[in-house]
Design a protein around this motif. Structure first.
Motif, short mmCIF file in Angstrom:
data_model
loop_
_atom_site.label_atom_id
_atom_site.label_comp_id
_atom_site.label_asym_id
_atom_site.label_seq_id
_atom_site.Cartn_x
_atom_site.Cartn_y
_atom_site.Cartn_z
N GLY B 150 0.40 -0.63 -0.22
CA GLY B 150 -0.37 0.04 0.47
C GLY B 150 0.82 1.29 -0.42
N LYS B 151 1.58 1.09 0.66
CA LYS B 151 2.73 2.81 1.09
C LYS B 151 3.53 2.71 -0.49
N ARG B 152 4.13 1.27 -0.87
CA ARG B 152 4.19 1.27 -2.27
C ARG B 152 3.88 2.19 -3.25
N ARG B 153 2.63 1.53 -3.35
CA ARG B 153 1.72 2.37 -4.57
C ARG B 153 1.77 3.29 -4.62
N ALA B 154 1.48 4.12 -3.34
CA ALA B 154 1.26 5.10 -2.79
C ALA B 154 2.19 6.45 -3.09
N PHE B 155 3.68 5.66 -2.81
CA PHE B 155 4.61 7.05 -2.64
C PHE B 155 5.12 6.60 -3.74
N MET B 156 5.03 5.25 -5.08
CA MET B 156 5.52 5.89 -5.73
C MET B 156 4.27 6.52 -7.10
N SER B 157 3.42 6.57 -6.83
CA SER B 157 2.32 7.23 -7.65
C SER B 157 2.23 8.47 -7.52
N VAL B 158 3.21 9.27 -6.29
CA VAL B 158 3.10 10.71 -6.00
C VAL B 158 5.08 10.84 -6.42
N TYR B 159 5.50 9.88 -6.72
CA TYR B 159 6.96 10.13 -7.65
C TYR B 159 6.77 10.25 -8.95
N GLY B 160 6.23 9.35 -9.22
CA GLY B 160 5.48 9.37 -11.02
C GLY B 160 4.57 10.70 -11.36
N ILE B 161 4.40 11.33 -10.35
CA ILE B 161 3.52 12.12 -10.86
C ILE B 161 4.33 13.19 -10.97
#
Lengths: 291, 246
Positions: B150-161
């Protein structure tokens, strides 16, 4: 259904673009300046001159001046030998000792400047430089019995000076034995290649133009009155000429990189897919073995 | 562990027909655009054969643009809906975009050697493209370092943006910073540009299909394959955890 239609439209679009590309490629290249082009040689075509070019050399002849400008790549990697072979092949001239020989550094390399005098009728002015395994030879041959014309490039003694007068004087003294004081300075004339300074005398005229750190000098004994046209044509050839570099091995390297990266990307999908199937088979085997 | 999870069984199903069609079109399109660029388009008389690399160099950047754009969109939608499929799209976008931008960077470097007489120069466009590659390479490393899904997906979504800023900088820097020597094909090149050439009809006709292919079909097809694979990998990981816990 809708997705299939979209896919069909994409195929049709790519097909149309590919077909258009094939058709338009047959129309030839768009060029703004007419150029003679061979495998590597690119030479501006001289308007008003008879085009005598062959498959691998450019040659233009002006009948009224009995002058020919030629550009070719000789296979020899010795400049004097290459010049001799090219002049002999093209004009039947047995090359002897040049009456002038020097070197100039231009943007595309170091060029040898040679002037040959064959008596009353023929003079040959040559610029040559090594290129790849051969030698580029650009020659001006004039066979007018009423004139003796020499065209040469001389490195400026003072490159801060925007005046070719010192080099004109040097050329006059080197090639004719006359003194620059025998000529009087006429007004400058504007030709497509630039601003030329003109000197005129009773039996001789001279003109020069500064380009970069070199002076392009034209001398003519006799008075046929065509020196400006000859100098302009020779300069247009010298300054417009270029060689297409052989960069095909870099293209091969680039394509190899493209295939390696794309191959690694697609291959990684297959490799991971394979690993996944192995894991799945193992888990199914374990599930089957459980009581 | 009596049965396999539904996800895994669903995703091992045959490839969707549209994906099959897209895959075939992409492969044929790639072969066709290669033929146009390498054989049909005329050779550049000033640069020689190496100019043909341009028919891949420029389109590959725009392919990376599409892929990283999907990472941006995937990140935004994942944060809004928490749907894992969008996180998979974001991840696939980074992998494909990174491969395409590496192609762009390396083919540019190979082109520069005979034209600029150097493999590399710290030109604004080249530097920004290198930073873009490193930024997305860091995405993959960071992602691998976060255990909690969950943390991985949320953090990487922000990073990708946020990482998409590097794509925009790379795209527009050539028009903003006049000191670049990188040529522009469409529009006027910067004053210091070296090695440019005119977009004649021959160039455009070889370039347009290649651009269309790299911009749309290649990233979308490969990303779709990668998303399907990631779904199965995630299901498999769940299955392994399940097997270990039993």
């Amino acid at each position: 259904m809708m997705m299939m239609r979209t896919a069909i439209r994409i195929v049709a679009l790519i097909g149309a673009l590919l077909t258009t590309g094939l058709v338009m490629s047959e129309d030839g290249e768009e060029t703004t300046t007419p150029y003679f082009q061979s495998r590597a040689l690119n030479v501006p075509i001289l308007a008003g001159w008879e085009d005598q070019s062959g498959e691998d050399f450019a040659q233009f002849h002006l009948a009224e001046a009995e002058a020919t400008i030629r550009a070719a790549i000789a296979p020899q990697d010795d400049i004097i030998a290459a010049v001799g072979a090219d002049l002999n092949d093209a004009f039947g001239i047995e090359v002897g000792q040049p009456i002038y020989q020097d070197k100039v550094n231009l943007a595309d390399g170091t060029w040898s400047v040679l002037v040959f005098d064959y008596g009353e009728e023929t003079t040959a002015s040559v610029m040559a430089r090594l290129a790849g395994g051969g030698t580029v030879v650009i020659s001006f041959v004039e066979r007018d019995p009423a004139a003796r014309t020499a065209l040469l490039t001389v490195a400026q003694a003072d490159d801060a000076l925007d005046d070719p007068t010192p080099e004109i004087a040097f050329a006059i003294e080197s090639l004719t034995g006359m003194s620059p004081s025998d000529l009087s300075r006429a007004e400058s004339i504007r030709l497509p290649s630039g601003e030329w300074t003109v000197y005129a005398g009773a039996s001789m005229s001279a003109m020069g133009m500064v380009f970069g750190n070199d002076s392009y000098v034209a001398l003519q004994e006799g008075a046929p009155g065509n020196l400006a046209a000859l100098a302009e044509a020779y300069n247009r050839t010298l300054l417009g000429f270029f060689i297409t570099p052989d960069s095909s091995h870099y293209l091969a390297l680039g394509m190899a990189v493209v295939f390696v990266i794309l191959g690694a990307l697609v291959g990684s999908l297959f490799w991971r897919e394979r690993g996944l199937r192995k894991d799945l088979a193992l888990l199914e085997q374990l599930a089957g073995e459980e009581p | 562990m009596k049965s396999l999870p539904m996800d895994l069984r669903k995703d091992t199903s045959p490839m969707p027909r549209l994906l099959r069609v897209l895959t075939v079109i992409t492969v044929l399109g790639f072969a066709g655009t290669l033929a146009l660029g390498l054989k049909v388009a005329g050779a550049d008389i000033q640069q020689g054969e190496i100019q043909r690399i341009f028919y891949i160099h420029m389109p590959s950047f725009f392919g990376a643009f599409t892929a990283f754009g999907l990472t941006l969109i995937g990140g935004i939608i994942y944060l809004a809906r928490k749907n894992e499929t969008w996180d998979r799209i974001a991840l696939a976008g980074v992998e494909v975009g990174l491969a395409f931008s590496l192609i762009n960077l390396l083919t540019g470097s190979i082109w520069a050697r005979p034209i600029w007489n150097t493999w590399w120069t710290w030109d604004p466009r080249l530097t920004s493209a290198a930073i873009m590659c490193l930024t997305y390479a860091a995405y993959l490393m960071l992602r691998a370092g976060i255990d909690d899904p969950g943390k991985r997906r949320a953090f990487m979504s922000v990073y990708g943006i946020l990482a998409f800023v590097t794509v925009l900088i790379t795209l527009f820097i050539i028009r903003i910073v006049p000191e670049t020597i990188h040529p522009v094909i469409v529009g006027a090149s910067p004053q210091n540009a070296q090695g440019g050439f005119e977009a004649t009809s021959g160039v455009v006709i070889a370039l347009a299909p290649s651009l269309l292919l790299w911009l749309t079909l290649m990233p979308i097809t490969i990303i779709w394959h990668r998303v399907r694979l990631e779904a199965r990998i995630e299901a498999m990981n769940q299955l392994k955890l399940q097997a270990l816990s039993e």
